[in-house]
Enzyme design. Structure first.
Site, mmCIF file in Angstrom:
data_model
loop_
_atom_site.group_PDB
_atom_site.id
_atom_site.type_symbol
_atom_site.label_atom_id
_atom_site.label_comp_id
_atom_site.label_asym_id
_atom_site.label_seq_id
_atom_site.Cartn_x
_atom_site.Cartn_y
_atom_site.Cartn_z
ATOM 1 C CG ASP A 8 -0.367 0.265 2.522
ATOM 2 O OD1 ASP A 8 0.885 0.365 2.605
ATOM 3 O OD2 ASP A 8 -1.107 0.398 3.514
ATOM 4 C CB CYS A 66 1.012 -2.182 4.878
ATOM 5 S SG CYS A 66 0.970 -3.176 6.376
ATOM 6 C CB THR A 68 2.776 -1.554 11.095
ATOM 7 O OG1 THR A 68 1.521 -2.077 10.613
ATOM 8 C CG2 THR A 68 2.575 -0.170 11.684
ATOM 9 C CG HIS A 99 11.554 -23.474 13.261
ATOM 10 N ND1 HIS A 99 11.691 -23.308 14.621
ATOM 11 C CD2 HIS A 99 12.690 -24.113 12.854
ATOM 12 C CE1 HIS A 99 12.851 -23.810 15.019
ATOM 13 N NE2 HIS A 99 13.478 -24.294 13.965
ATOM 14 N NE ARG A 133 11.743 -29.491 16.492
ATOM 15 C CZ ARG A 133 12.888 -29.083 15.950
ATOM 16 N NH1 ARG A 133 13.490 -29.818 15.032
ATOM 17 N NH2 ARG A 133 13.452 -27.947 16.318
ATOM 18 C CG HIS A 134 9.895 -27.302 12.280
ATOM 19 N ND1 HIS A 134 9.641 -26.718 13.496
ATOM 20 C CD2 HIS A 134 11.227 -27.558 12.254
ATOM 21 C CE1 HIS A 134 10.766 -26.599 14.171
ATOM 22 N NE2 HIS A 134 11.741 -27.105 13.446
HETATM 23 C C1 RB5 Z 1 -1.643 3.211 6.269
HETATM 24 O O1 RB5 Z 1 -1.593 4.480 6.825
HETATM 25 C C2 RB5 Z 1 -1.321 2.151 7.333
HETATM 26 O O2 RB5 Z 1 -2.379 2.049 8.225
HETATM 27 C C3 RB5 Z 1 -1.017 0.834 6.674
HETATM 28 O O3 RB5 Z 1 0.050 0.988 5.796
HETATM 29 C C4 RB5 Z 1 -0.612 -0.305 7.601
HETATM 30 O O4 RB5 Z 1 0.410 0.069 8.449
HETATM 31 C C5 RB5 Z 1 -1.708 -0.993 8.282
HETATM 32 O O5 RB5 Z 1 -1.521 -1.959 9.034
#
Ligand code: RB5
Length: 152
Positions: A8, A66, A68, A99, A133-134
């Site tokens: 994104d 994205c 995070t 794993h 095992r995994h």
């Molecule tokens: C976009 O602002 C942000 O929310 C998206 O990139 C992401 O981090 C969502 O989990």
């Protein structure tokens, strides 16, 4: 290996940097499913093609980015057969292959810089699943998937 990438707006800059590393430096072909600019988009829309492709076997492995990495992880892991791993460090990236046989790597574009992300991607692509095992644990996940979707 057929590899695809998508992001994104929060992951766009890092996606472009990773594409540059993979294509120019490593000579690895990657299918780019966008997004193609910083303009705001919704990450569930951009997780779809990579997740579906990997789930159906038309793509071997995927990379989703994205801001995070959390949103992309949540979406990708809703697809059958997807084991998406959010790895913002090299150790986790390695373990996610050894794993968990992770078939999608997720990165936080606002969390890691391009240097570290490049190493994470290379480690993730080069590390093979350990099996043993995994595999038994992955079989349990597959069974669980069937149970919760009411298939069995
Ligand atoms: C976009 O602002 C942000 O929310 C998206 O990139 C992401 O981090 C969502 O989990």
């Amino acid at each position: 290996m057929k590899l695809a990438i998508s992001c994104d707006h929060g992951g766009w800059e890092l996606k472009e940097q990773i594409l540059e590393i993979l294509q120019r430096v490593e000579n690895i072909d990657v299918i780019d499913y966008g997004t193609m600019s910083r303009d705001s988009v919704d990450y569930p829309d951009y997780a779809r093609e990579v997740s579906e492709g990997v789930a159906e076997g038309t793509i071997d492995r995927g990379i989703l980015i994205c801001g995070t990495g959390i949103g992309m992880s949540i979406v990708a892991n809703r697809y059958r057969n997807i084991r998406a791993a959010l790895c913002n460090d090299i150790y986790t990236a390695r373990m996610s292959r050894l794993h968990n046989n992770a078939n999608i790597l997720v990165l936080g574009g606002r969390v890691v810089g391009p240097g570290l992300a490049g190493e994470i991607v290379k480690t993730w692509l080069e590390t093979e699943f350990e099996g043993g095992r995994h595999q038994k644990r992955l079989d349990k996940i597959a069974q669980l998937e069937k149970t919760v979707t009411g298939e069995q």
